[in-house]
Design a protein around this motif. Structure first.
Motif, PDB file in Angstrom:
ATOM      1  N   LYS A   1       0.829  -1.210   0.000  1.00 39.65           N
ATOM      2  CA  LYS A   1       0.000   0.000   0.000  1.00 39.65           C
ATOM      3  C   LYS A   1       0.862   1.258   0.000  1.00 39.65           C
ATOM      4  CE  LYS A   1      -4.001  -1.966   2.379  1.00 39.65           C
ATOM      5  NZ  LYS A   1      -4.809  -1.921   3.608  1.00 39.65           N
TER       6      LYS A   1
ATOM      7  N   LYS B   1       2.262   1.868  -3.456  1.00 44.80           N
ATOM      8  CA  LYS B   1       1.191   2.410  -4.289  1.00 44.80           C
ATOM      9  C   LYS B   1       0.952   3.882  -3.953  1.00 44.80           C
ATOM     10  CE  LYS B   1      -3.545   1.390  -5.676  1.00 44.80           C
ATOM     11  NZ  LYS B   1      -4.710   0.517  -5.480  1.00 44.80           N
TER      12      LYS B   1
ATOM     13  N   ASN C   1      -0.282  -9.849  -1.403  1.00 49.86           N
ATOM     14  CA  ASN C   1      -0.681  -8.530  -0.913  1.00 49.86           C
ATOM     15  C   ASN C   1      -0.747  -7.498  -2.040  1.00 49.86           C
ATOM     16  OD1 ASN C   1      -0.887  -9.437   1.720  1.00 49.86           O
ATOM     17  ND2 ASN C   1       1.149  -8.724   2.300  1.00 49.86           N
TER      18      ASN C   1
ATOM     19  N   HIS D   1      -1.500  -7.856  -5.237  1.00 52.05           N
ATOM     20  CA  HIS D   1      -2.750  -7.998  -5.981  1.00 52.05           C
ATOM     21  C   HIS D   1      -3.940  -7.562  -5.137  1.00 52.05           C
ATOM     22  CE1 HIS D   1      -0.249 -10.615  -8.570  1.00 52.05           C
ATOM     23  NE2 HIS D   1      -0.999 -10.073  -9.506  1.00 52.05           N
ATOM     24  N   GLU D   2      -3.938  -7.947  -3.863  1.00 49.78           N
ATOM     25  CA  GLU D   2      -5.082  -7.645  -3.003  1.00 49.78           C
ATOM     26  C   GLU D   2      -5.284  -6.142  -2.790  1.00 49.78           C
ATOM     27  OE1 GLU D   2      -4.749  -9.977   0.576  1.00 49.78           O
ATOM     28  OE2 GLU D   2      -5.226 -11.829  -0.499  1.00 49.78           O
ATOM     29  N   VAL D   3      -4.209  -5.360  -2.784  1.00 49.93           N
ATOM     30  CA  VAL D   3      -4.355  -3.913  -2.591  1.00 49.93           C
ATOM     31  C   VAL D   3      -4.413  -3.154  -3.914  1.00 49.93           C
ATOM     32  CG1 VAL D   3      -3.232  -4.028  -0.331  1.00 49.93           C
ATOM     33  CG2 VAL D   3      -1.893  -3.345  -2.334  1.00 49.93           C
ATOM     34  N   GLY D   4      -4.331  -3.881  -5.030  1.00 44.90           N
ATOM     35  CA  GLY D   4      -4.430  -3.235  -6.335  1.00 44.90           C
ATOM     36  C   GLY D   4      -3.132  -2.601  -6.812  1.00 44.90           C
TER      37      GLY D   4
ATOM     38  N   LEU E   1      -6.552  -6.689 -10.301  1.00 48.96           N
ATOM     39  CA  LEU E   1      -5.787  -5.451 -10.492  1.00 48.96           C
ATOM     40  C   LEU E   1      -6.613  -4.406 -11.215  1.00 48.96           C
ATOM     41  CD1 LEU E   1      -2.213  -6.721 -11.463  1.00 48.96           C
ATOM     42  CD2 LEU E   1      -2.938  -5.667  -9.308  1.00 48.96           C
TER      43      LEU E   1
ATOM     44  N   GLY F   1      -8.124  -3.894  -6.679  1.00 54.55           N
ATOM     45  CA  GLY F   1      -7.801  -4.678  -5.493  1.00 54.55           C
ATOM     46  C   GLY F   1      -8.907  -5.661  -5.152  1.00 54.55           C
TER      47      GLY F   1
END
Length: 197
Positions: free
Chosen positions: A103, A106, A125, A127-130, A180, A184
């Motif tokens: 994060k 990003k 992580n 991929h999960e947070v974009g 993505l 996320g």
């Protein structure tokens, strides 16, 4: 049970507005996962503690972004620009499973992270947070600090626009690419995405 006419979204937007909303969402889901920017190169075995130093983990992401990777390159958090590309070697994001590391990267404005290999928890992580990420064995040897790169996550293609060298790798599975595109995991699930077993 609500009738179609009782739906607040339809009442607010009307049928035409709902169709426009749906079309806009579909276009967003089909967005290209191609990034172009300046390369910031880091080494092998970069732990999450170096990505987000301990003294900032309880601060907001705006503050964390000011310290991302500063112990490895003090210029990075000061000069990274929106859309820049972070390149790393093997085992990027190892050590703790801090999702805040992805994060914070990003939040710093990094467009995409490309590494020879990611630590498994960081890969998940990201991929999960974009955070757009691509595993590409050989990238560490292909790029240098300051090179201009083009990264096509969906096609698994990287082009070093400075040197003319290129690399092809396997893209992530389709459901991770959709995650993505959605921004996320939470946005993916809210949009009707289904997790793979």
């Amino acid at each position: 049970m609500r009738e179609r006419g009782d739906c607040p979204l339809i009442s607010l937007l009307g049928n035409a507005g709902l169709l426009l909303f749906r079309d806009t969402m579909l276009r967003a889901m089909n967005e290209s996962l191609v990034f172009e920017g300046r390369c910031w190169k880091f080494g092998h075995n970069i732990p999450t503690d170096e990505i987000t130093p301990t003294h900032v983990v309880w601060k907001g992401f705006e503050e964390m972004a000011k310290h991302v990777l500063e112990s490895l390159n003090p210029e990075f958090p000061k000069k990274v620009q929106k859309g820049d590309i972070l390149v790393a070697g093997r085992n990027f994001g190892c050590s703790s499973g801090r999702a805040i590391a992805a994060k914070a990267i990003k939040a710093a404005g990094v467009g995409v992270v490309v590494a020879d290999q990611f630590a498994r928890t960081f890969y998940r992580n990201g991929h999960e947070v974009g955070l757009p990420i691509l595993e590409a064995p050989g990238i560490h040897d292909l790029a240098e600090n300051g090179d201009q790169l083009r990264v096509d996550i969906e096609g698994g293609k990287i082009l070093n626009l400075t040197s003319g060298k290129s690399l092809t790798t396997s893209p992530a599975p389709a459901f991770l690419l959709d995650m993505l595109r959605a921004g996320g995991l939470i946005a993916y699930l809210k949009g009707g995405g289904v997790l793979q077993q």
